[in-house]
Design a protein around this motif. Sequence first.
Motif, PDB file in Angstrom:
ATOM      1  N   GLY A  58       0.791  -1.227   0.000  1.00 55.18           N
ATOM      2  CA  GLY A  58       0.000   0.000   0.000  1.00 55.18           C
ATOM      3  C   GLY A  58       0.821   1.274   0.000  1.00 55.18           C
ATOM      4  O   GLY A  58       0.261   2.365  -0.038  1.00 55.18           O
ATOM      5  N   CYS A  59       2.157   1.178   0.065  1.00 55.15           N
ATOM      6  CA  CYS A  59       2.952   2.407   0.220  1.00 55.15           C
ATOM      7  C   CYS A  59       2.822   3.276  -1.019  1.00 55.15           C
ATOM      8  O   CYS A  59       2.618   2.795  -2.122  1.00 55.15           O
ATOM      9  CB  CYS A  59       4.410   2.104   0.527  1.00 55.15           C
ATOM     10  N   ARG A  60       2.897   4.570  -0.798  1.00 55.34           N
ATOM     11  CA  ARG A  60       2.844   5.495  -1.927  1.00 55.34           C
ATOM     12  C   ARG A  60       4.078   6.388  -1.913  1.00 55.34           C
ATOM     13  O   ARG A  60       4.557   6.804  -0.857  1.00 55.34           O
ATOM     14  CB  ARG A  60       1.566   6.326  -1.887  1.00 55.34           C
ATOM     15  N   TYR A  61       4.583   6.635  -3.107  1.00 53.79           N
ATOM     16  CA  TYR A  61       5.751   7.505  -3.232  1.00 53.79           C
ATOM     17  C   TYR A  61       5.723   8.139  -4.604  1.00 53.79           C
ATOM     18  O   TYR A  61       5.035   7.658  -5.511  1.00 53.79           O
ATOM     19  CB  TYR A  61       7.047   6.702  -3.036  1.00 53.79           C
ATOM     20  N   ARG A  62       6.431   9.225  -4.734  1.00 54.05           N
ATOM     21  CA  ARG A  62       6.516   9.884  -6.035  1.00 54.05           C
ATOM     22  C   ARG A  62       7.642   9.285  -6.854  1.00 54.05           C
ATOM     23  O   ARG A  62       8.682   8.916  -6.312  1.00 54.05           O
ATOM     24  CB  ARG A  62       6.715  11.388  -5.840  1.00 54.05           C
ATOM     25  N   THR A  63       7.410   9.180  -8.161  1.00 58.57           N
ATOM     26  CA  THR A  63       8.455   8.608  -9.023  1.00 58.57           C
ATOM     27  C   THR A  63       9.278   9.711  -9.688  1.00 58.57           C
ATOM     28  O   THR A  63      10.156   9.418 -10.481  1.00 58.57           O
ATOM     29  CB  THR A  63       7.829   7.732 -10.132  1.00 58.57           C
ATOM     30  N   ASP A  64       8.969  10.982  -9.343  1.00 53.93           N
ATOM     31  CA  ASP A  64       9.618  12.072 -10.093  1.00 53.93           C
ATOM     32  C   ASP A  64      10.368  13.063  -9.204  1.00 53.93           C
ATOM     33  O   ASP A  64      10.508  14.226  -9.565  1.00 53.93           O
ATOM     34  CB  ASP A  64       8.569  12.813 -10.924  1.00 53.93           C
ATOM     35  N   ILE A  65      10.852  12.586  -8.048  1.00 56.15           N
ATOM     36  CA  ILE A  65      11.613  13.508  -7.190  1.00 56.15           C
ATOM     37  C   ILE A  65      12.845  13.992  -7.976  1.00 56.15           C
ATOM     38  O   ILE A  65      13.560  13.178  -8.578  1.00 56.15           O
ATOM     39  CB  ILE A  65      12.040  12.819  -5.864  1.00 56.15           C
ATOM     40  N   GLY A  66      13.057  15.289  -7.975  1.00 61.64           N
ATOM     41  CA  GLY A  66      14.183  15.869  -8.716  1.00 61.64           C
ATOM     42  C   GLY A  66      13.833  16.252 -10.142  1.00 61.64           C
ATOM     43  O   GLY A  66      14.709  16.687 -10.891  1.00 61.64           O
ATOM     44  N   TRP A  67      12.556  16.158 -10.523  1.00 58.42           N
ATOM     45  CA  TRP A  67      12.205  16.395 -11.935  1.00 58.42           C
ATOM     46  C   TRP A  67      12.611  17.786 -12.414  1.00 58.42           C
ATOM     47  O   TRP A  67      12.979  17.965 -13.565  1.00 58.42           O
ATOM     48  CB  TRP A  67      10.709  16.151 -12.177  1.00 58.42           C
ATOM     49  N   GLN A  68      12.562  18.753 -11.510  1.00 65.47           N
ATOM     50  CA  GLN A  68      12.836  20.126 -11.960  1.00 65.47           C
ATOM     51  C   GLN A  68      14.259  20.272 -12.482  1.00 65.47           C
ATOM     52  O   GLN A  68      14.506  21.026 -13.400  1.00 65.47           O
ATOM     53  CB  GLN A  68      12.611  21.125 -10.820  1.00 65.47           C
TER      54      GLN A  68
END
Length: 421
Positions: A406-416
């Motif tokens: 069930g864990c949620r995380y972002r796949t785009d950390i550092g996108w900027q």
Amino acid sequence: MKILVVGSGAREHALAFHLAAVDREEVLVAPGNPCMEGFARVSPGVSLVADVVALARSERPDLVLSGPEGPLVEGLADALGAAGIPCLGPGREAARLEGSKGFARAFMARHGVPSPAFEVVTDLHAARRFLDAHPTALVVKCDGLAAGKGVAVCDSPEEALAAAEAMLRGRFGDAGQRVVLEERLRGPEVSFHVLASGARFKVLGSAQDHKRLLDGDQGPNTGGMGAYAPVPLVTPALEREILDSVVRPTLQGMIDEGTPFQGILFVGLMLVDGRPKVLEYNVRFGDPECAVLLARLGPGLSRALLDAARGALDDAPLSHSSGAALGVVLAAEGYPDKPLQGAALPGLSTPPPEGVRVHPAGVRRDPSGRLVAAGGRVLLVVGTGPDLTVARQRAYQHLPAVAFPGCRYRTDIGWQVLAGM
Ligand code: AMP
Ligand code: GLY
């Protein structure tokens, strides 16, 4: 040195780990979490200011350091000072820089610190008048601390008025008795951190947080879903501008008002057309920013913290590595509204590979001794490397090893940054 760290999250895990492993100090944590037991003495259950002070009186640490702002705003540093125990962090009055957004905005205006137009109101009539006169005033904030939930960034004046009404009607209790209305700024955000004492400071560095829950900066605001450091947007010239237009006037203003600041000053900035404007002051490290900032620091932090607490900070810069660090938060299912507790975390028993650190936050042991999820943000996985690309790769490669149901995380950390590479 013996150092007592107050708090239990990833920020405090990173601080305690750094002080123990890099600076080789004896570390106590209250209340801490079970994953700190390998490198610190943990005092579960000790979280109220009075209990922390009692623990400090019996342990006599050389320094106490609070991760979160709450204890400082409640007067932890004042109480420890009365007991003759050095505490890094401001007393109750100087902690108003974070504890009262209305105080902070009025302070910025008094000292010429670049900030948006704002108004502090205590009734709906005044709120309507200001919002009518300022069509770009779309940000509504509770004056007091509201567990990171007291800020509404709106798209229309009607929405802003509704947010102000909810706060004034007591949705956030006393924190919303006074409401700050401000112009909505646009631009990238930077979390700029210094260790300060009076007029002196050492730069801890800049980091970029990712506040929204979902990829592409979508979804609700959270405590922070990931961060990286350094921030390439913060060039040496911009750093000088931040120091001259924000940090120095802030520290001098505090001296002039008779409440010199001592502790971690984390300035939340928005870069508007490349120029810094202040969103908020915090009187402690950001979380998850802390872990990525510390991952780039060499030895010597503990000494500098003690010097700052004693009013004896020198001018020597802290040693920073030239590399980068990037951290990804794994949050529980249902975060931020209703995080589910209890998911097992077997991945924590495997040591992470070189260039990766895992900082457990919302964790506890169940009755059988297994580590399980016990909070919103459960783990922070930090990768380090010569540059952000490698740091990011290392963090994300390790995620499957510690992911839980069930864990949620972002796949785009550092996108900027990575978009521009
Ligand atoms: P704060 O707790 O004051 O930092 O606000 C939380 C978040 O709301 C910030 O990180 C920004 O993303 C956003 N925010 C706060 N103030 C403003 C503003 N004046 N203009 C635009 N966004 C803001
Ligand atoms: N990550 C933002 C904060 O700690 O306030």
